[in-house]
Design a protein around this motif. Structure first.
Motif, PDB file in Angstrom:
ATOM      1  N   ILE A   4      92.582  30.683 -66.388  1.00 28.78           N
ATOM      2  CA  ILE A   4      93.280  30.328 -67.562  1.00 28.78           C
ATOM      3  C   ILE A   4      94.407  29.891 -66.783  1.00 28.78           C
ATOM      4  O   ILE A   4      95.159  31.043 -66.145  1.00 28.78           O
ATOM      5  CB  ILE A   4      93.944  31.400 -68.036  1.00 28.78           C
ATOM      6  N   VAL A   5      94.932  28.436 -66.343  1.00 29.67           N
ATOM      7  CA  VAL A   5      95.849  28.319 -65.633  1.00 29.67           C
ATOM      8  C   VAL A   5      97.540  28.118 -66.021  1.00 29.67           C
ATOM      9  O   VAL A   5      97.307  27.104 -67.262  1.00 29.67           O
ATOM     10  CB  VAL A   5      95.445  27.435 -64.758  1.00 29.67           C
ATOM     11  N   THR A  31      95.819  32.303 -63.534  1.00 28.83           N
ATOM     12  CA  THR A  31      97.040  31.738 -62.439  1.00 28.83           C
ATOM     13  C   THR A  31      97.889  31.067 -62.572  1.00 28.83           C
ATOM     14  O   THR A  31      98.105  30.570 -63.362  1.00 28.83           O
ATOM     15  CB  THR A  31      95.922  31.178 -61.554  1.00 28.83           C
ATOM     16  N   VAL A  32      99.153  31.385 -61.913  1.00 32.10           N
ATOM     17  CA  VAL A  32     100.129  30.762 -62.202  1.00 32.10           C
ATOM     18  C   VAL A  32     100.343  30.066 -61.119  1.00 32.10           C
ATOM     19  O   VAL A  32     100.254  30.100 -59.865  1.00 32.10           O
ATOM     20  CB  VAL A  32     101.697  31.558 -62.748  1.00 32.10           C
ATOM     21  N   TYR A  98      90.338  24.755 -64.060  1.00 33.08           N
ATOM     22  CA  TYR A  98      90.606  25.595 -64.436  1.00 33.08           C
ATOM     23  C   TYR A  98      89.391  25.683 -66.270  1.00 33.08           C
ATOM     24  O   TYR A  98      88.704  24.556 -66.664  1.00 33.08           O
ATOM     25  CB  TYR A  98      92.020  25.476 -65.674  1.00 33.08           C
ATOM     26  N   ASP A  99      89.676  26.494 -67.148  1.00 33.37           N
ATOM     27  CA  ASP A  99      88.838  26.245 -68.424  1.00 33.37           C
ATOM     28  C   ASP A  99      90.127  26.376 -69.242  1.00 33.37           C
ATOM     29  O   ASP A  99      89.984  25.183 -69.969  1.00 33.37           O
ATOM     30  CB  ASP A  99      88.119  27.423 -68.755  1.00 33.37           C
ATOM     31  N   TYR A 100      91.062  26.287 -69.437  1.00 29.21           N
ATOM     32  CA  TYR A 100      92.148  27.056 -69.834  1.00 29.21           C
ATOM     33  C   TYR A 100      93.099  26.193 -69.667  1.00 29.21           C
ATOM     34  O   TYR A 100      93.809  27.226 -68.641  1.00 29.21           O
ATOM     35  CB  TYR A 100      92.460  27.932 -70.767  1.00 29.21           C
ATOM     36  N   PHE A 292      92.484  16.781 -75.177  1.00 30.14           N
ATOM     37  CA  PHE A 292      92.243  17.524 -74.214  1.00 30.14           C
ATOM     38  C   PHE A 292      92.304  18.152 -74.834  1.00 30.14           C
ATOM     39  O   PHE A 292      93.583  19.359 -74.434  1.00 30.14           O
ATOM     40  CB  PHE A 292      92.665  17.083 -72.534  1.00 30.14           C
ATOM     41  N   LYS A 293      91.461  19.254 -75.357  1.00 30.41           N
ATOM     42  CA  LYS A 293      91.543  20.929 -76.166  1.00 30.41           C
ATOM     43  C   LYS A 293      91.978  21.717 -75.277  1.00 30.41           C
ATOM     44  O   LYS A 293      91.437  22.714 -75.845  1.00 30.41           O
ATOM     45  CB  LYS A 293      91.265  19.856 -77.513  1.00 30.41           C
ATOM     46  N   ASN A 294      91.672  21.778 -74.509  1.00 35.20           N
ATOM     47  CA  ASN A 294      91.533  23.157 -73.545  1.00 35.20           C
ATOM     48  C   ASN A 294      92.958  23.002 -73.167  1.00 35.20           C
ATOM     49  O   ASN A 294      93.464  23.703 -71.670  1.00 35.20           O
ATOM     50  CB  ASN A 294      90.485  22.977 -72.819  1.00 35.20           C
ATOM     51  N   ILE A 295      93.964  22.299 -73.345  1.00 34.46           N
ATOM     52  CA  ILE A 295      95.427  22.257 -72.250  1.00 34.46           C
ATOM     53  C   ILE A 295      96.279  21.852 -73.395  1.00 34.46           C
ATOM     54  O   ILE A 295      96.187  21.772 -74.733  1.00 34.46           O
ATOM     55  CB  ILE A 295      95.627  20.372 -71.631  1.00 34.46           C
TER      56      ILE A 295
END
Length: 424
Positions: A4-5, A31-32, A98-100, A292-295
């Protein structure tokens, strides 16, 4: 394991990291990414700009506090987002998969849309601590040789509270210096009336703020479009209610702070399906991008339409409580996805603000932001000034501790409690 970013480490990004860490699975990586190694508390910038705070008072080194929560940090700006690849391209050439992705970047400040506007032109800004530091240097020069002050917000701006705050804080500082009588002040705003705030007004914000401005001898020009700024001179077109030009003003000034309009940052601007024409992130009721549904997106970078049409364009603000509610909803929705469920949590999108006026202040609560409202309250008093000072210290302490506690929600509940006591 999911990666998750979080893109951005401001008032949206830092709480997002903490809440996501609290809700994510132990094996998930967070991660940030930020172009700044330090978090700064934006609401305190008006104080920095008159030397009531130093930047060290409102800044935190990001990497150490995130490390305590086992959150990775990359202190490099994003050059371009590639959503079709699930990648963020960084300014140094690296890419992060990233995944999300949660976009919490805040805005790009659109000083370039008006000739001569901004710190690189002829006006100051309090949108970033760097700007506030420069404004303070200009302020120290100004008070040695005072004159006319012009303060306010240009067309398309979507954050009006800080303009009112800074006007009142300057007034208070000048009175403390016993030179207020040497400084005519004019408030220039795209709002159709004083106290509109991009919200169609809240409670009697119009009457109360007009009264405060009169009491402090601050003149105002509403429905104002700033067309050009030269050294010591601002060109402003005042408009009628139907949007037609009413009067041309040429305002001489020795010091000026004008809030700019906002846009989306370059890294996302123009990505079809992700942003609107201004570069703000399109989202559904669950804070998720429809294409983009993971954003996901939270905070000022989110696309929200104006509350109402106005003769001169005004945007809708995103206050701290609203941002926090977006953060909480996003964290729960990503957890739902990790568990194979459909996201279902919605942010409340209520508007709450504590505005400091130097020696007093104003608080408004709009639940929900768009009228008609269940709560439509505006009040003023010294308690707001004291409350904002206390909240600044509390927020900074909690950021250093890495808490996922909903800080702005606590502020709202306290404000509503005060409202109930006042009503009794």
């Amino acid at each position: 394991m999911a990666h998750i970013v979080i893109l951005g480490a401001g008032i949206g990004g830092m709480p997002m990291a903490y809440e996501m860490r609290a809700l994510a699975r132990a094996e998930d990586k967070i991660t940030v990414i930020s172009n700044n190694p330090k978090f700064h508390f934006v609401p305190s910038n008006p104080w920095v700009a008159v030397d009531w705070r130093k930047r060290d008072d409102i800044e935190i080194e990001i990497a150490p506090v995130l490390a305590k929560k086992k959150i990775d940090f990359i202190g490099v700006g994003a050059k371009r987002l590639h959503p079709e690849k699930n990648q963020v391209e960084l300014d140094d050439g690296r890419t992060v998969d990233y995944d999300y992705l949660v976009i919490a970047t805040g805005p790009k400040l659109a000083f370039d849309e008006i000739e001569g506007l901004g710190p690189k032109g002829h006006t100051q800004s309090i949108c970033h601590v760097d700007h506030a530091v420069e404004a303070e240097k200009g302020w120290q020069d100004f008070v040695k040789n005072p004159g006319h002050v012009v303060v306010g917000a240009v067309q398309g701006a979507s954050c009006y509270g800080p303009a009112y705050e800074y006007a009142m804080i300057m007034d208070t500082d000048l009175r403390k210096r016993k030179i207020r009588d040497k400084v005519p002040m004019t408030f220039v705003t795209a709002e159709p009336y004083i106290g509109h705030l991009g919200l169609g007004g809240v409670g009697d914000s119009k009457g109360l703020l007009e009264s405060v401005m009169r009491d402090r001898h601050i003149k105002w020009i509403c429905n104002a479009k700033t067309t050009k700024v030269e050294a010591g001179k601002m060109y402003v077109t005042e408009h009628n209610e139907d949007g037609t030009p009413k009067k041309e003003h040429v305002l001489d000034f020795k010091f000026s702070m004008m809030l700019p309009a906002f846009k989306g940052i370059d890294a996302v601007f123009g990505i079809e399906g992700l942003t609107n024409p201004r570069g703000f992130i399109l989202i559904d009721p669950q804070q998720r991008n429809p294409k983009f549904k993971n954003i996901y997106a939270v905070g000022v970078c989110v696309a929200i339409p104006p509350v109402e049409a106005t003769p001169v364009p005004t945007g809708a603000p995103k206050t701290g409580y609203m941002i926090e509610s977006m953060v909480t909803a996003t964290a729960h929705n990503i957890r739902d996805e990790l568990d194979g469920k459909q996201p279902s949590t919605k942010a409340t999108w209520n508007a709450v603000c504590l505005a400091d006026f130097g020696d007093t202040g104003a608080c408004f609560v709009a639940l929900p932001q768009i009228p008609p409202r269940n709560v439509n309250w505006f009040s003023q008093g010294k308690w707001v000034h004291l409350a904002k000072i206390a909240f600044e210290k509390y927020f900074m302490r909690k950021m250093k501790a890495g808490t996922s506690e909903p800080l702005f929600e606590k502020m709202v509940m306290n404000a509503l409690g005060i409202m109930k006591l006042k009503d009794k």
